[in-house]
Design an enzyme around this catalytic site. Structure first.
Site, PDB file in Angstrom:
ATOM      1  N   ASP A 478       0.824  -1.214   0.000  1.00 56.33           N
ATOM      2  CA  ASP A 478       0.000   0.000   0.000  1.00 56.33           C
ATOM      3  C   ASP A 478       0.859   1.265   0.000  1.00 56.33           C
ATOM      4  O   ASP A 478       2.071   1.217   0.298  1.00 56.33           O
ATOM      5  CB  ASP A 478      -0.891  -0.047   1.254  1.00 56.33           C
ATOM      6  CG  ASP A 478      -2.198   0.710   1.080  1.00 56.33           C
ATOM      7  OD1 ASP A 478      -2.336   1.481   0.118  1.00 56.33           O
ATOM      8  OD2 ASP A 478      -3.092   0.527   1.942  1.00 56.33           O
ATOM      9  N   ASP A 548     -10.661   2.044  -3.444  1.00 59.13           N
ATOM     10  CA  ASP A 548     -11.232   1.814  -2.107  1.00 59.13           C
ATOM     11  C   ASP A 548     -12.748   1.881  -2.155  1.00 59.13           C
ATOM     12  O   ASP A 548     -13.416   1.577  -1.167  1.00 59.13           O
ATOM     13  CB  ASP A 548     -10.720   2.882  -1.125  1.00 59.13           C
ATOM     14  CG  ASP A 548      -9.377   2.485  -0.542  1.00 59.13           C
ATOM     15  OD1 ASP A 548      -8.955   1.341  -0.747  1.00 59.13           O
ATOM     16  OD2 ASP A 548      -8.753   3.330   0.128  1.00 59.13           O
TER      17      ASP A 548
HETATM   18  C1  DGJ Z   1      -5.814   1.973   1.913  1.00 58.60           C
HETATM   19  C2  DGJ Z   1      -6.202   0.755   1.143  1.00 58.60           C
HETATM   20  O1  DGJ Z   1      -6.666   1.099  -0.117  1.00 58.60           O
HETATM   21  C3  DGJ Z   1      -7.241  -0.014   1.942  1.00 58.60           C
HETATM   22  O2  DGJ Z   1      -7.685  -1.106   1.210  1.00 58.60           O
HETATM   23  C4  DGJ Z   1      -6.625  -0.433   3.244  1.00 58.60           C
HETATM   24  O3  DGJ Z   1      -5.589  -1.333   3.000  1.00 58.60           O
HETATM   25  C5  DGJ Z   1      -6.126   0.786   3.991  1.00 58.60           C
HETATM   26  N1  DGJ Z   1      -5.260   1.583   3.179  1.00 58.60           N
HETATM   27  C6  DGJ Z   1      -5.381   0.372   5.240  1.00 58.60           C
HETATM   28  O4  DGJ Z   1      -4.810   1.433   5.869  1.00 58.60           O
END
Ligand code: DGJ
Length: 729
Positions: A478, A548
């Site tokens: 991430d 997301d």
């Molecule tokens: C952003 C990601 O896109 C989410 O899926 C998740 O992993 C969060 N970060 C966790 O902090």
């Protein structure tokens, strides 16, 4: 495919039976762009260019008053010597001047495609797949050589381009700007299309007519960004999904980029794409080489659909690498939206037990497992398991999952550091920063300075230890903020503007080492969803978390827009809870499954809390997904109805032999007293017979494409259906 040098006409001709690209050497010095499009027969390619002296356009060749760089369709235009349009590069000589004069020196044609050291790129598996032309230009006064690389592939309607500069002299040269490609079209009657958005709303399609002057998209965020994808397309006015001419250009890079289109008064359209010149410069010492990222230039005479299918094939087979390139991916469950930071080992096991029972194959432990991270305010950088949450460690959890017959996957955000972390307390200069200036936080975190070799080495070793600490088969990588105060403690003042690009080179080195060291780990990249969805990341990690935003309705637009360039195989798509956590919408589980099944299917919810009926539905859809996934992930995509145009969305995938197809249809809101509707399919073999969903009735391919498949009259919101077509003997 072939690359020819036509000595008499002074033309380089790259062609592969379907596409041609032609460059003309003018006055023995300058590279002019002649043609890019369908391969055609041409007796007189060198007579295509016309010349005329124009007022206020400089005369670059005293012997030829008709000739001006300002009006010449160029291959790689310089700054400062007569062409007032957007330059492709700008170099500063030791005397401070930014005027350069590169002239043709030589060329080389080679089989295959040379490696671009340290940068992601399209590759070949044997030298018969592609030919490469390298044209060398030299500015002898500056003492710099410039190589222009052009590769034509045998099997793709695509040219790739990149550029390198070599300092052959004795003085320091500063590169102030250097794009990866530039091309001048001879007309301007085009639309352009690009993918814009923001967090949770990535890659929405925008199409508009060209206007005189400059129009551009870019990122200066240190990542390719949610806001603008490093891609644009030029479309003939009549171009649709299936018809018309489309040129699609995409950059193999994950950092700051710029894509510019300029239409001049004589209706020439110049497109260039490369590293964003804003806050970029690079000192080139004697003997050093600077290499740009690569740009892919796809040509389609079959509209946007044709362009996308070409991109998809290249990405699936010659951008993505590793053992997962040709494999379907495990169906996963991620605990993020189920628990956020607040989980116990017991809770994770309950989710895993229920997931396994429904046919889910991999469990992903998301954020919050390390340091004392109970919210987003701490611990990034301290990659040590939190024993309060996981008393048996990662190993214990992994063994439990393996015992169930599931694989274990782990979330990391390695490029970041929390001010509240041991890493930051021990190494406060390891983050990007400018001495004396504020260190601006975003999501309470700072960015590690990956332009530093020591920081990269530390990350490689730390992650190696982590990935070896348990049986980890999947990693979600991430990256949850963009970059500010971009400066490095180790670079001298004159090299501070190299930081952003050096960061990318550092990141790519880390990814290369780790992905080679852990070939059996499936890596999925993520940046708050799709904030770094680009070909650069896909070279190392063969899938990306698309967004997301997991709302089924919003996802239609996101996945449709993403599919312009990227195949289903590289998109992560999850079924999540309702009311949806991003938009609060209630959609049926069936539609949520059907949207996620159009890519790499995953789940992200308290699956143990589903009702018995819902669990039965999930089990059934998973079984169905196994039947269709090969066609979806490796088939040709045809977009049928756009979510940007109304309530109906449809797309379909057809396998290579046209023997199977999967059609997805969604209707977001029902309309009263609706008309009958037939969905016209694409990409089938007109002569073959197909069965739909194992029904008794059989249809010819041409019937389904010309007359269409009749859809039910729909009396409910959020309707969805998947039709599986199989050849009938
Ligand atoms: C952003 C990601 O896109 C989410 O899926 C998740 O992993 C969060 N970060 C966790 O902090």
């Amino acid at each position: 495919m072939t690359i020819e040098w036509k000595e008499e006409e002074k033309i380089f001709h790259l062609y592969n039976g379907r596409v041609s690209y032609m460059i003309q050497l003018v006055h023995g010095k300058y590279l002019a762009h002649v043609y890019w499009g369908n391969q055609i027969q041409m007796m007189q390619p060198s007579s295509i260019l016309q010349f005329k002296g124009r007022a206020f356009s400089p005369m670059n060749e005293p012997s030829d008053p008709r000739f001006s760089l300002d009006t010449l369709p160029q291959e790689f235009p310089a700054f400062g010597n007569g062409d007032f349009r957007t330059p492709a590069y700008r170099l500063q000589s030791p005397d401070g001047s930014t005027v350069t004069h590169f002239v043709y020196d030589s060329f080389e044609i080679m089989k295959g495609k040379p490696l671009i050291k340290g940068l992601p790129m399209t590759y070949v598996e044997n030298t018969l797949e592609a030919d490469t032309l390298v044209i060398t230009m030299v500015d002898s006064m500056l003492g710099v050589g410039m190589n222009l690389y052009y590769t034509i592939y045998r099997d793709f309607d695509m040219i790739t381009r990149s550029v390198s500069f070599e300092n052959l002299g004795s003085g320091e040269v500063r590169i102030q700007q250097c794009m990866s490609m530039s091309v001048d079209f001879h007309d301007s009657n085009w639309d352009w299309l690009h993918l814009q958005g923001t967090w949770a709303r990535e890659r929405h399609i925008e199409r508009r007519p060209l206007i005189h002057g400059v129009q551009s998209i870019s990122s200066s965020r240190g990542a390719s960004s949610h806001q603008h994808n490093p891609f644009l397309a030029l479309l003939s006015k009549d171009a649709t999904e299936d018809h018309g001419v489309v040129y699609g250009i995409s950059l193999v890079y994950s950092g700051n980029f710029q894509a510019t289109i300029e239409v001049d008064p004589f209706e020439t359209t110049r497109i260039s794409m490369g590293i964003n010149p804003l806050n970029f410069s690079w000192l080139l010492n004697p003997g050093e080489i600077f290499q740009t990222p690569e740009a892919l230039m796809v040509y389609s005479s079959e509209g946007l659909g044709g362009m996308s299918r070409t991109f998809h094939k290249i990405i699936r087979s010659r951008v993505c690498r590793g053992v997962y390139r040709d494999r379907t991916r495990p169906i996963l469950i991620n605990n993020w939206e189920a628990t956020y930071f607040h989980f116990t080992e017991k809770k994770l096991k309950e989710i895993a037990d229920a997931a396994k029972d429904l046919g889910i194959e991999l469990f992903v432990l998301d954020d919050g497992w390390f340091g004392h991270r109970d919210n987003d305010k701490s611990s990034l950088g301290d990659w040590i398991v939190n024993r309060k949450k996981l008393p048996h460690g990662l190993k214990g959890l992994a063994s439990y999952l393996n015992g169930l017959g599931m694989q274990f996957g782990l979330w990391v955000e390695p490029e970041m550091v929390s001010p509240d972390s041991d890493l930051y307390r021990n190494h406060p200069d390891w983050c990007l920063h400018v001495p004396g200036r504020n260190r601006t936080l975003s999501r309470n975190q700072l960015v590690l300075d990956l332009s530093r070799e020591d920081v990269c080495n530390w990350l490689i070793e730390t992650l190696t230890t982590l990935f070896q600490s348990a049986s980890i088969r999947y990693v979600k990588w991430d990256m949850n903020r963009n970059m500010t105060e971009v400066g490095s403690a180790l670079l001298p003042p004159e090299r501070q503007q190299e930081t952003s690009h050096r960061y990318m080179l550092g990141l790519y080195r880390i990814l290369e080492v780790l992905t080679q060291r852990f070939p059996e780990i499936l890596f999925e990249s993520c940046s708050g969803g799709g904030g770094r969805f680009d070909l650069g990341m896909l070279y190392y990690m063969p899938q990306t978390w698309t967004s997301d935003d997991t709302d089924a309705v919003e996802r239609l637009k996101i996945q449709y827009g993403t599919s312009m360039v990227y195949p289903a195989l590289v998109m992560g798509a999850h079924v999540s809870d309702v009311p949806n956590h991003q938009v609060g919408r209630m959609t049926p589980l069936r539609m949520r499954c059907h949207v996620a099944m159009a890519a790499n299917l995953g789940f992200e919810l308290n699956i143990d809390k589903l009702s018995r009926d819902d669990k039965a539905l999930v089990r059934q859809e998973i079984q169905f997904y196994h039947q269709i996934k090969n066609v979806v992930l490796f088939g040709d995509l045809y977009r049928l109805l756009s979510p940007f145009k109304g309530m109906d969305t449809a797309w379909m995938y057809v396998d290579e032999n046209q023997e199977q197809a999967v059609v997805f249809y969604y209707k977001t809101l029902a309309t009263p007293n609706p008309p009958f509707f037939r969905l016209k399919l694409r990409g089938l073999n007109p002569k073959l017979k197909y069965k739909i969903n194992d029904n008794k009735r059989v249809y010819y391919g041409d019937e389904l494409m010309k007359i269409g498949m009749s859809l039910p009259l729909i009396k409910t919101d959020f309707f969805s259906e998947i039709y599986y077509l199989k050849r009938d003997e």
